[in-house]
Design a protein around this motif. Sequence first.
Motif, PDB file in Angstrom:
ATOM      1  N   ALA A  98      36.357 104.465  54.168  1.00  0.00           N
ATOM      2  CA  ALA A  98      35.015 103.928  53.958  1.00  0.00           C
ATOM      3  C   ALA A  98      34.031 104.567  54.920  1.00  0.00           C
ATOM      4  CB  ALA A  98      35.013 102.414  54.140  1.00  0.00           C
ATOM      5  N   GLY A  99      32.754 104.503  54.549  1.00  0.00           N
ATOM      6  CA  GLY A  99      31.724 104.991  55.447  1.00  0.00           C
ATOM      7  C   GLY A  99      31.433 106.461  55.335  1.00  0.00           C
ATOM      8  N   ALA A 100      31.210 106.941  54.113  1.00  0.00           N
ATOM      9  CA  ALA A 100      30.866 108.342  53.905  1.00  0.00           C
ATOM     10  C   ALA A 100      29.383 108.474  53.563  1.00  0.00           C
ATOM     11  CB  ALA A 100      31.703 108.933  52.787  1.00  0.00           C
ATOM     12  N   PRO A 101      28.789 109.629  53.871  1.00  0.00           N
ATOM     13  CA  PRO A 101      27.373 109.844  53.527  1.00  0.00           C
ATOM     14  C   PRO A 101      27.153 110.065  52.039  1.00  0.00           C
ATOM     15  CG  PRO A 101      28.291 111.810  54.533  1.00  0.00           C
ATOM     16  CD  PRO A 101      29.349 110.748  54.639  1.00  0.00           C
ATOM     17  N   VAL A 102      28.173 110.636  51.397  1.00  0.00           N
ATOM     18  CA  VAL A 102      28.145 110.866  49.956  1.00  0.00           C
ATOM     19  C   VAL A 102      29.542 110.578  49.427  1.00  0.00           C
ATOM     20  CG1 VAL A 102      26.289 112.579  50.010  1.00  0.00           C
ATOM     21  CG2 VAL A 102      28.665 113.325  50.232  1.00  0.00           C
ATOM     22  N   VAL A 103      29.682 110.491  48.114  1.00  0.00           N
ATOM     23  CA  VAL A 103      30.968 110.129  47.525  1.00  0.00           C
ATOM     24  C   VAL A 103      31.986 111.254  47.664  1.00  0.00           C
ATOM     25  CG1 VAL A 103      32.121 109.651  45.345  1.00  0.00           C
ATOM     26  CG2 VAL A 103      30.031 108.434  45.928  1.00  0.00           C
ATOM     27  N   LYS A 104      31.620 112.453  47.211  1.00  0.00           N
ATOM     28  CA  LYS A 104      32.574 113.555  47.140  1.00  0.00           C
ATOM     29  C   LYS A 104      32.608 114.327  48.452  1.00  0.00           C
ATOM     30  CE  LYS A 104      33.226 115.941  43.509  1.00  0.00           C
ATOM     31  NZ  LYS A 104      33.058 116.854  42.342  1.00  0.00           N
ATOM     32  N   THR A 105      33.300 113.766  49.400  1.00  0.00           N
ATOM     33  CA  THR A 105      33.453 114.376  50.705  1.00  0.00           C
ATOM     34  C   THR A 105      34.716 113.839  51.344  1.00  0.00           C
ATOM     35  OG1 THR A 105      32.458 114.601  52.904  1.00  0.00           O
ATOM     36  CG2 THR A 105      32.074 112.541  51.752  1.00  0.00           C
ATOM     37  N   THR A 106      35.237 114.543  52.332  1.00  0.00           N
ATOM     38  CA  THR A 106      36.343 114.006  53.123  1.00  0.00           C
ATOM     39  C   THR A 106      35.829 113.388  54.414  1.00  0.00           C
ATOM     40  OG1 THR A 106      36.707 116.156  54.160  1.00  0.00           O
ATOM     41  CG2 THR A 106      38.000 115.654  52.183  1.00  0.00           C
ATOM     42  N   ASP A 107      34.528 113.422  54.590  1.00  0.00           N
ATOM     43  CA  ASP A 107      33.905 112.952  55.824  1.00  0.00           C
ATOM     44  C   ASP A 107      33.668 111.442  55.788  1.00  0.00           C
ATOM     45  OD1 ASP A 107      30.758 113.542  57.581  1.00  0.00           O
ATOM     46  OD2 ASP A 107      32.754 112.973  58.311  1.00  0.00           O
ATOM     47  N   TYR A 108      34.767 110.702  55.632  1.00  0.00           N
ATOM     48  CA  TYR A 108      34.703 109.254  55.692  1.00  0.00           C
ATOM     49  C   TYR A 108      34.968 108.824  57.126  1.00  0.00           C
ATOM     50  CZ  TYR A 108      34.565 108.602  50.614  1.00  0.00           C
ATOM     51  OH  TYR A 108      34.188 108.582  49.303  1.00  0.00           O
ATOM     52  N   ARG A 109      34.239 107.854  57.586  1.00  0.00           N
ATOM     53  CA  ARG A 109      34.309 107.479  59.004  1.00  0.00           C
ATOM     54  C   ARG A 109      35.531 106.632  59.320  1.00  0.00           C
ATOM     55  NH1 ARG A 109      29.409 104.607  62.482  1.00  0.00           N
ATOM     56  NH2 ARG A 109      30.509 104.596  64.490  1.00  0.00           N
ATOM     57  N   TYR A 110      35.907 105.775  58.393  1.00  0.00           N
ATOM     58  CA  TYR A 110      36.985 104.822  58.671  1.00  0.00           C
ATOM     59  C   TYR A 110      38.143 105.055  57.690  1.00  0.00           C
ATOM     60  CZ  TYR A 110      32.982 102.593  60.906  1.00  0.00           C
ATOM     61  OH  TYR A 110      31.881 102.349  61.666  1.00  0.00           O
ATOM     62  N   TRP A 111      39.356 104.971  58.224  1.00  0.00           N
ATOM     63  CA  TRP A 111      40.550 105.243  57.433  1.00  0.00           C
ATOM     64  C   TRP A 111      41.606 104.172  57.681  1.00  0.00           C
ATOM     65  CZ3 TRP A 111      41.068 109.459  54.142  1.00  0.00           C
ATOM     66  CH2 TRP A 111      40.044 110.405  54.210  1.00  0.00           C
ATOM     67  N   GLY A 112      42.363 103.886  56.625  1.00  0.00           N
ATOM     68  CA  GLY A 112      43.525 103.033  56.780  1.00  0.00           C
ATOM     69  C   GLY A 112      44.728 103.864  57.184  1.00  0.00           C
ATOM     70  N   GLN A 113      45.865 103.203  57.329  1.00  0.00           N
ATOM     71  CA  GLN A 113      47.075 103.870  57.790  1.00  0.00           C
ATOM     72  C   GLN A 113      47.871 104.493  56.649  1.00  0.00           C
ATOM     73  OE1 GLN A 113      46.898 100.686  57.165  1.00  0.00           O
ATOM     74  NE2 GLN A 113      48.761 100.300  55.965  1.00  0.00           N
ATOM     75  N   GLY A 114      47.531 104.126  55.423  1.00  0.00           N
ATOM     76  CA  GLY A 114      48.205 104.705  54.276  1.00  0.00           C
ATOM     77  C   GLY A 114      49.325 103.846  53.736  1.00  0.00           C
ATOM     78  N   THR A 115      49.580 103.995  52.434  1.00  0.00           N
ATOM     79  CA  THR A 115      50.693 103.311  51.787  1.00  0.00           C
ATOM     80  C   THR A 115      51.376 104.313  50.856  1.00  0.00           C
ATOM     81  OG1 THR A 115      51.351 101.358  50.503  1.00  0.00           O
ATOM     82  CG2 THR A 115      49.262 102.386  49.893  1.00  0.00           C
ATOM     83  N   GLN A 116      52.689 104.337  50.898  1.00  0.00           N
ATOM     84  CA  GLN A 116      53.457 105.335  50.147  1.00  0.00           C
ATOM     85  C   GLN A 116      53.622 104.903  48.687  1.00  0.00           C
ATOM     86  OE1 GLN A 116      54.997 108.410  51.198  1.00  0.00           O
ATOM     87  NE2 GLN A 116      55.299 108.607  48.982  1.00  0.00           N
ATOM     88  N   VAL A 117      53.325 105.819  47.796  1.00  0.00           N
ATOM     89  CA  VAL A 117      53.590 105.629  46.376  1.00  0.00           C
ATOM     90  C   VAL A 117      54.562 106.725  45.949  1.00  0.00           C
ATOM     91  CG1 VAL A 117      52.629 105.714  44.047  1.00  0.00           C
ATOM     92  CG2 VAL A 117      51.361 104.567  45.876  1.00  0.00           C
TER      93      VAL A 117
END
Length: 121
Positions: A98-117
């Motif tokens: 969450a917390g990106a300046p635009v949708v299509k970017t990897t520059d999101y400010r906050y990240w979770g720890q991930g969940t395996q699928v």
Amino acid sequence: QVRLVESGGGLVQAGDSLRLSCVASGLTFSSHITGWFRQAPGKERELVAAIRYSGGSRYYEDSANGRFTISRDTAKNTVYLQMNNLKFEDTAVYYCAAGAPVVKTTDYRYWGQGTQVTVSS
């Protein structure tokens, strides 16, 4: 302090469905662009789906379009990724961000720890 916690991953067979959840604390999803990313072994992290803070505009990566749906429950401050007709190539660690300046970017400010699928063929 912002914290994003994903859940809902697991081992499924091809054709099955899963719903991933991401709960936030210290941040209100309805005020931020929120996305789901995935990273498979040996591959770069890629944006799978995203939703704008207004909730009216969604983005889907080509392979996810028509199979995945991103949604948000404002009351629960939770973002979901409904994944249907899963394929082997959907196998990856899925991250909420969450917390990106635009949708299509990897520059999101906050990240979770991930969940395996993991999707078995």
